[in-house]
Motif scaffolding. Structure first.
Motif, mmCIF file in Angstrom:
data_model
loop_
_atom_site.group_PDB
_atom_site.id
_atom_site.type_symbol
_atom_site.label_atom_id
_atom_site.label_comp_id
_atom_site.label_asym_id
_atom_site.label_seq_id
_atom_site.Cartn_x
_atom_site.Cartn_y
_atom_site.Cartn_z
ATOM 1 N N ARG A 509 0.818 -1.201 0.000
ATOM 2 C CA ARG A 509 0.000 0.000 0.000
ATOM 3 C C ARG A 509 0.855 1.256 0.000
ATOM 4 O O ARG A 509 1.785 1.394 0.788
ATOM 5 C CB ARG A 509 -0.902 -0.017 1.228
ATOM 6 C CG ARG A 509 -1.901 1.115 1.256
ATOM 7 C CD ARG A 509 -2.708 1.054 2.541
ATOM 8 N NE ARG A 509 -3.259 2.357 2.853
ATOM 9 C CZ ARG A 509 -4.382 2.809 2.354
ATOM 10 N NH1 ARG A 509 -5.075 2.065 1.531
ATOM 11 N NH2 ARG A 509 -4.828 4.007 2.682
ATOM 12 N N PHE A 510 0.533 2.147 -0.894
ATOM 13 C CA PHE A 510 1.126 3.478 -0.866
ATOM 14 C C PHE A 510 0.138 4.346 -0.102
ATOM 15 O O PHE A 510 -0.823 4.864 -0.649
ATOM 16 C CB PHE A 510 1.330 3.990 -2.294
ATOM 17 C CG PHE A 510 2.175 5.205 -2.378
ATOM 18 C CD1 PHE A 510 3.554 5.108 -2.342
ATOM 19 C CD2 PHE A 510 1.600 6.449 -2.490
ATOM 20 C CE1 PHE A 510 4.337 6.241 -2.418
ATOM 21 C CE2 PHE A 510 2.384 7.585 -2.566
ATOM 22 C CZ PHE A 510 3.751 7.475 -2.528
ATOM 23 N N GLY A 511 0.365 4.455 1.200
ATOM 24 C CA GLY A 511 -0.681 4.964 2.094
ATOM 25 C C GLY A 511 -0.755 6.473 2.173
ATOM 26 O O GLY A 511 -0.142 7.191 1.385
ATOM 27 N N ASP A 512 -1.519 6.903 3.142
ATOM 28 C CA ASP A 512 -1.771 8.332 3.322
ATOM 29 C C ASP A 512 -0.492 9.116 3.581
ATOM 30 O O ASP A 512 -0.280 10.183 3.005
ATOM 31 C CB ASP A 512 -2.706 8.518 4.521
ATOM 32 C CG ASP A 512 -4.044 9.057 4.063
ATOM 33 O OD1 ASP A 512 -4.464 8.680 2.956
ATOM 34 O OD2 ASP A 512 -4.630 9.853 4.808
ATOM 35 N N MET A 513 0.324 8.589 4.487
ATOM 36 C CA MET A 513 1.525 9.337 4.848
ATOM 37 C C MET A 513 2.521 9.351 3.700
ATOM 38 O O MET A 513 3.241 10.331 3.509
ATOM 39 C CB MET A 513 2.152 8.740 6.101
ATOM 40 C CG MET A 513 1.276 8.933 7.323
ATOM 41 S SD MET A 513 1.928 8.108 8.756
ATOM 42 C CE MET A 513 2.924 9.401 9.456
ATOM 43 N N GLU A 514 2.539 8.266 2.921
ATOM 44 C CA GLU A 514 3.413 8.227 1.760
ATOM 45 C C GLU A 514 2.934 9.245 0.728
ATOM 46 O O GLU A 514 3.733 9.913 0.073
ATOM 47 C CB GLU A 514 3.410 6.823 1.163
ATOM 48 C CG GLU A 514 4.144 5.775 2.000
ATOM 49 C CD GLU A 514 3.347 5.313 3.199
ATOM 50 O OE1 GLU A 514 2.116 5.521 3.210
ATOM 51 O OE2 GLU A 514 3.942 4.764 4.143
ATOM 52 N N LYS A 515 1.610 9.343 0.597
ATOM 53 C CA LYS A 515 1.024 10.344 -0.298
ATOM 54 C C LYS A 515 1.467 11.741 0.128
ATOM 55 O O LYS A 515 1.821 12.575 -0.721
ATOM 56 C CB LYS A 515 -0.495 10.228 -0.230
ATOM 57 C CG LYS A 515 -1.231 11.248 -1.046
ATOM 58 C CD LYS A 515 -2.628 11.486 -0.488
ATOM 59 C CE LYS A 515 -2.581 12.333 0.758
ATOM 60 N NZ LYS A 515 -3.860 12.543 1.408
ATOM 61 N N ASP A 516 1.456 11.984 1.435
ATOM 62 C CA ASP A 516 1.845 13.298 1.941
ATOM 63 C C ASP A 516 3.278 13.654 1.574
ATOM 64 O O ASP A 516 3.589 14.823 1.344
ATOM 65 C CB ASP A 516 1.691 13.352 3.470
ATOM 66 C CG ASP A 516 0.235 13.442 3.869
ATOM 67 O OD1 ASP A 516 -0.594 13.731 2.982
ATOM 68 O OD2 ASP A 516 -0.073 13.233 5.056
ATOM 69 N N THR A 517 4.145 12.644 1.530
ATOM 70 C CA THR A 517 5.527 12.962 1.188
ATOM 71 C C THR A 517 5.627 13.485 -0.238
ATOM 72 O O THR A 517 6.407 14.399 -0.508
ATOM 73 C CB THR A 517 6.427 11.720 1.311
ATOM 74 O OG1 THR A 517 5.953 10.718 0.428
ATOM 75 C CG2 THR A 517 6.454 11.190 2.714
ATOM 76 N N LEU A 518 4.827 12.930 -1.117
ATOM 77 C CA LEU A 518 4.854 13.425 -2.497
ATOM 78 C C LEU A 518 4.300 14.847 -2.566
ATOM 79 O O LEU A 518 4.820 15.682 -3.311
ATOM 80 C CB LEU A 518 4.054 12.503 -3.418
ATOM 81 C CG LEU A 518 4.678 11.147 -3.717
ATOM 82 C CD1 LEU A 518 3.886 10.429 -4.786
ATOM 83 C CD2 LEU A 518 6.117 11.300 -4.160
ATOM 84 N N ILE A 519 3.260 15.102 -1.792
ATOM 85 C CA ILE A 519 2.708 16.462 -1.773
ATOM 86 C C ILE A 519 3.752 17.436 -1.240
ATOM 87 O O ILE A 519 4.003 18.487 -1.821
ATOM 88 C CB ILE A 519 1.431 16.521 -0.915
ATOM 89 C CG1 ILE A 519 0.327 15.685 -1.557
ATOM 90 C CG2 ILE A 519 0.950 17.959 -0.771
ATOM 91 C CD1 ILE A 519 -0.906 15.563 -0.721
ATOM 92 N N ALA A 520 4.395 17.048 -0.134
ATOM 93 C CA ALA A 520 5.387 17.927 0.472
ATOM 94 C C ALA A 520 6.529 18.202 -0.492
ATOM 95 O O ALA A 520 7.121 19.278 -0.481
ATOM 96 C CB ALA A 520 5.924 17.301 1.752
ATOM 97 N N HIS A 521 6.814 17.225 -1.321
ATOM 98 C CA HIS A 521 7.903 17.395 -2.276
ATOM 99 C C HIS A 521 7.459 18.214 -3.479
ATOM 100 O O HIS A 521 8.288 18.699 -4.242
ATOM 101 C CB HIS A 521 8.398 16.035 -2.739
ATOM 102 C CG HIS A 521 9.767 16.055 -3.282
ATOM 103 N ND1 HIS A 521 10.862 16.244 -2.484
ATOM 104 C CD2 HIS A 521 10.230 15.956 -4.548
ATOM 105 C CE1 HIS A 521 11.937 16.239 -3.248
ATOM 106 N NE2 HIS A 521 11.583 16.068 -4.505
ATOM 107 N N GLY A 522 6.178 18.349 -3.645
ATOM 108 C CA GLY A 522 5.669 19.138 -4.756
ATOM 109 C C GLY A 522 5.631 18.398 -6.068
ATOM 110 O O GLY A 522 5.455 19.000 -7.117
#
Lengths: 604, 392
Positions: A509-522
């Motif tokens: 699973r590419f979970g919620d927190m992993e998703k957040d890392t991509l957002i934070a990275h832009g």
């Protein structure tokens, strides 16, 4: 006056409780009342409690009278010569067993030399504070307690010979170690349980870094050792098929299923089956292949009616298959009867598993590790005598201060060289100083180190390397059971999300927190790509915003609200489409207002 | 009106700018003076963020990471002697949730010059601040039903310890009790009810117990302690900023409380913004965590953005989100969806969470810039389209 309780029930009173208790204890020791009786006088509550019931944990203690142990050297001598036994000691009132209650009123000393008049009992051995597993850790007295806890935990997970009749049993997930050995450094507990606790092998271990492959609890193993059978395990897994009866006199059938049967796998999966629908022993099988061919009648009655009307074959294939990603050889095919009298087939699949990268090993001191690299024997370090270690253990592991492992290492070395078993019983085993001296007499350095030569270059290491023999356990966590990967595969029917877990061939699973890392990275497009595997093209009415329906006659999508409405194809995540539909079931009608992405004025 | 608002906003931004420059001044390397205007501006532009930086997520991660470590440690209480104050993770949760009353309300009261150097003087003021109810200083109540009289016997030692005397108590009582006559005796006060109703008499007796005769209401315990600069500070259990402000020995400018709603009502929302920032920084500092101040200042800005305190909860700032889907994605989705449907809400799909849900590029980072092409023969109408976009 005090109240007397027997097994927690009030039975009467006594006038002088102290003398009553001491009298009863005397009678127990002389055998006039049951040896199972335990008694305690509680002064604060002024009650006498007598316990006679079952399932109380009791500990044996030597009885002390007037500051002298009743168990004398003479008794010990007789014990050694097998003239008397343990039960004789209890019968003669030399040793008695106290439960948790009576223990409170006993004054116990650890060693005979500390005995004073006030003492009532003498401890048999300090080892007794450890449980069965902990007491099998040699020189445990040198360690921090947390290390012992971890050490005994690893003991329980060690592959070994868990029972002698394992060939006649069908247990799930069994690991039998090939060539089990006695530990070179044993404790008193090993003597008690004999060979039945064998669960590991003695290996030569050097405390040495090896190219970083043994960092962070990694372990480097010699390939030659593995080829010779180091820590090799047979893994057994049972499968069973029962021929069940159903209502209406229907039966399961054990046979090679017809190809018309529902849920028929590909033909190749059934290739091992004999005409009776069973596999024969010593057949090699891999995951997904059928062990027992079985068909079941349809589950529901309504389905059964269909059978009469359409005459189609709708029996289901319920064959027993080898678990996904497992393999092995059929070792046993057992035909028997179940509890309900139904025919039952038990099949055991055996798999020989040599140890490999990713398998977990441990010493007896909580120093567990995972094999990080298998080194060719010619590249391994060697000593002047030609000894090549089996395992290279990282020196950073010693930050955990498991002194006992070092002492076991020296002890093992002495034992191997002198051909004797070392007694490593905690608190009362052999003195480590004596072991060092013995090692020195054998021509080695007394601190256990040796000059090792690098197998790749032939040059001696600048430092002296600590080499010794240690008892190593192979733990039951094996990569073969856990390794898994997938690029594409099964999805759930409703959500079209990938399934979860190894057994289902699931994804990670590419979970919620992993998703957040991509957002934070832009990285917005990477994020989109990651989640876009299940995209769906949905037809939407431009004006109404409703999902359009497919019209089979015209082969077009038509709006339900207005047939003349223009339709747009919109790409979205399938999960979102599902959400829109589920909202409708909630009584909410979500509508999509569309807008051309490239030409803002075109629609409206 | 709009003009006025803009003016306020500009003033506010100027203030913030000045604060930021102050902050830079602290961080400047030694030997470089702030008078170098060029360098200051350069530095300032350096600490500014690029457009499209996901500051919210980065802040959340920066606070969340030490948070996971703090759960593992057990140093969550600290304080002087018997005054235990909640600290650590429980306190951070409390602050960010914007609870109405903190689990351990406490104040740090600073004193003016002559009082803050002497232990005795500080203790005296501390006793003065500590709330004393009648029950604390009485030995015994006796009720005379026939005469409709309550006799209160006082504990002289207790009175002395709290620097009170019978006269003061008498004054306070006669101020607060209107329905009865009071009579002062040598070591007791008797209260005679005007109408001899037994029910009223018992009610009065119950009421008497909790009558405050001295001190600040709500402050149940006090302790004067010495800080690093040899100054005596009064730490209290219980908080009442408004009433403490009226005591003339108190240096109100430095006095602190951990009840943010009190700060809001006494000092205003800007003070709360600063207080939240300082409190969270203080806790993180005590646990040995280093988090950049700006992450937390973003959180405290968000909590106090519209003049009221709002927590980082589904009742607080999440409720204010414009997008229905974003709100539904965070706790109790059903309620949010149904409520949105009832009021016919529109979701413009402009933020992050929604775009992840429908699998579109999120408008942040690389997803933020858009490409506009000038086409031949088509007149660009940027103002109109942007307006429409905003409406949607």
């Amino acid at each position: 006056m005090a109240y007397v309780f027997i097994d927690g029930v009030l039975k009467g009173t006594v006038k002088s409780p102290e003398s009553f208790v001491s009298k009863l204890i005397d009678q127990r020791r002389s055998g006039k009342v049951s040896k199972n009786l335990n008694i305690q006088y509680r002064e604060n509550e002024n009650i006498v409690q007598i316990q006679l019931d079952k399932n109380r944990l009791r500990r044996p203690l030597i009885i002390v009278k007037n500051g002298k142990s009743l168990l004398t050297e003479n008794h010990l001598k007789q014990l050694k010569e097998n003239k008397i036994t343990w039960s004789d000691l209890i019968k003669n009132g030399l040793v008695e067993e106290l439960d948790a209650l009576e223990e409170e009123s006993a004054i116990i000393t650890m060693y005979e030399k500390d005995l004073k008049n006030k003492h009532t009992h003498l401890e048999i051995d300090p080892l007794i504070i450890f449980g069965m597993n902990t007491s099998m850790i040699p020189f445990a007295g040198f360690n921090q307690s947390t290390r012992l806890l971890r050490g005994q935990k690893n003991h329980k997970q060690g592959a070994g010979l868990y029972t002698l009749n394992y060939l006649n049993r069908l247990d799930t997930n069994v690991n039998i170690l090939h060539y089990t050995q006695k530990p070179l450094v044993k404790t008193f507990t090993h003597d008690l349980y004999g060979d039945s606790v064998a669960g590991g092998q003695n290996v030569v271990i050097a405390i040495l870094n090896h190219e970083g492959f043994n960092m962070s609890d990694g372990v480097v193993v010699n390939r030659a050792s593995i080829d010779r059978g180091l820590a090799r395990v047979s893994h057994y897994r049972p499968y069973s098929a029962e021929r069940l009866r159903y209502s209406g006199g229907q039966l399961d059938e054990i046979k090679v299923p017809d190809k018309e049967v529902q849920g028929y796998s590909i033909e190749a999966d059934y290739k091992h089956l004999d005409t009776d629908g069973l596999i024969s022993p010593e057949t090699h099988v891999t995951g997904g292949e059928v062990l027992v061919g079985k068909t079941s009648p349809p589950r529901f009655l309504s389905r059964q009616l269909e059978t009469f009307s359409t005459a189609a074959n709708i029996t289901k294939d319920t064959s027993i298959k080898v678990k996904y990603a497992e393999r092995g050889t059929v070792s046993k095919v057992l035909l028997t009867e179940s509890k309900d009298g139904n025919p039952l087939v038990n099949i055991e699949v055996r798999d020989t598993r040599p140890i490999g990268i990713g398998d977990k090993v441990s010493s007896r001191h909580g120093q567990k590790g995972v094999i990080g690299y298998i080194e060719e024997p010619q590249n391994m370090p060697f000593s002047s005598s030609g000894t090549v270690p089996d395992i290279l253990f990282s020196p950073f592991g010693m930050r955990r201060m498991t002194v006992s492992q070092l002492i076991e290492s020296i002890g093992g070395k002495v034992g191997a060289l002198n051909g004797r078993l070392i007694d490593g019983t905690p608190f009362s085993g052999e003195d480590s100083r004596d072991l060092r001296k013995e090692l020195e007499d054998l021509g080695f350095l007394e601190n256990g180190t040796e000059t090792l030569y690098d197998g790749r270059t032939g040059k001696a290491y600048e430092a002296k390397i600590f080499v010794g023999n240690i008892f190593y356990l192979r733990l039951k966590h094996q990569v073969a059971d856990k390794i898994q990967s997938r690029a594409r595969g099964r999805v759930q029917l409703l959500t079209r999300q990938p399934t979860a877990g190894k057994a289902m061939e699931g994804g990670l699973r590419f979970g919620d927190m992993e998703k957040d890392t991509l957002i934070a990275h832009g990285s917005s497009l990477l994020l989109k790509e990651r989640f876009s595997s299940d995209r769906e093209i949905v037809s939407i009415g431009d004006r109404s915003g409703d999902i359009a329906e497919y019209d089979g006659y015209t082969d077009k999508f038509v709006s339900v609200v207005d047939p003349k409405e223009t339709i747009s194809k919109v790409e979205m995540a399938y999960g979102f489409k599902l959400l829109l539909e589920q909202l409708k079931s909630l009584g909410i009608n979500p509508k999509l207002n569309l807008k051309d992405k490239f030409n803002q004025r075109k629609k409206q | 009106m709009l003009m006025f608002q803009n003016q306020i906003r500009e003033e506010y931004y100027e203030n913030r700018m000045a604060q930021n420059l102050n902050w830079i001044r602290k961080k400047l390397p030694e030997g470089i003076k702030f008078k170098d205007e060029k360098l200051a501006k350069e530095r300032y532009s350096k600490i500014q963020l690029d457009p499209g930086e996901a500051i919210g997520v980065i802040s959340a991660q920066s606070v969340g990471e030490p948070g996971t470590q703090m759960t593992m440690r057990s140093f969550h209480f600290a304080g002087v002697a018997e005054l235990n104050v909640t600290l650590g993770l429980p306190r951070i949760i409390e602050v960010l949730d914007a609870r109405k009353i903190p689990s351990t309300p406490t104040m740090h009261i600073f004193l003016k010059s002559p009082y803050n150097k002497d232990k005795n003087k500080a203790d005296k003021i501390a006793q003065q601040i500590k709330q004393t109810v009648l029950e604390d200083v009485t030995n015994q109540y006796s009720v005379d039903l026939a005469r409709g009289e309550i006799n209160i016997l006082f504990d002289k030692d207790e009175l002395k310890r709290r620097s009170l005397n019978l006269n003061k108590v008498y004054e306070q009582l006669s101020d607060q009790i209107k329905s009865a006559d009071l009579k002062k005796k040598t070591a007791s006060i008797s209260i005679i009810l005007k109408d001899k109703d037994i029910k009223k008499l018992y009610k009065l007796k119950e009421k008497l117990r909790n009558i405050i005769i001295s001190g600040v209401s709500g402050i149940t315990d006090v302790l004067a302690y010495k800080n690093e600069t040899d100054e005596f500070i009064i730490q209290t259990f219980g908080s009442n900023l408004r009433d403490v402000a009226e005591i003339k020995e108190v240096d109100f400018a430095r006095t602190k409380t951990n009840n943010f709603y009190e700060i809001e009502s006494v000092l205003g929302i800007e003070a709360v913004r600063e207080a939240v920032l300082r409190e969270v920084m203080h806790i993180l500092d005590q646990e040995g965590m280093t988090v950049d101040e700006r992450h937390i200042s973003l959180i405290s800005d968000l909590m106090t953005r519209d003049g009221r305190i709002k927590g980082i909860t589904r009742h607080g700032i999440t409720k204010e989100k414009e997008s229905v889907l974003a709100r539904a994605a965070f706790e109790i989705p059903l309620t949010h969806l149904v409520d949105a449907a009832v009021s016919g809400e529109k979701d413009n799909l402009v933020s992050i969470v929604e775009n992840v849900m429908i699998n579109q590029p999120v408008p942040i980072g690389t997803g933020l810039p858009e490409l506009f092409v000038k086409m031949d023969g088509v007149k660009p109408k940027p103002s109109k389209t942007t307006k429409k976009k905003a409406k949607k």
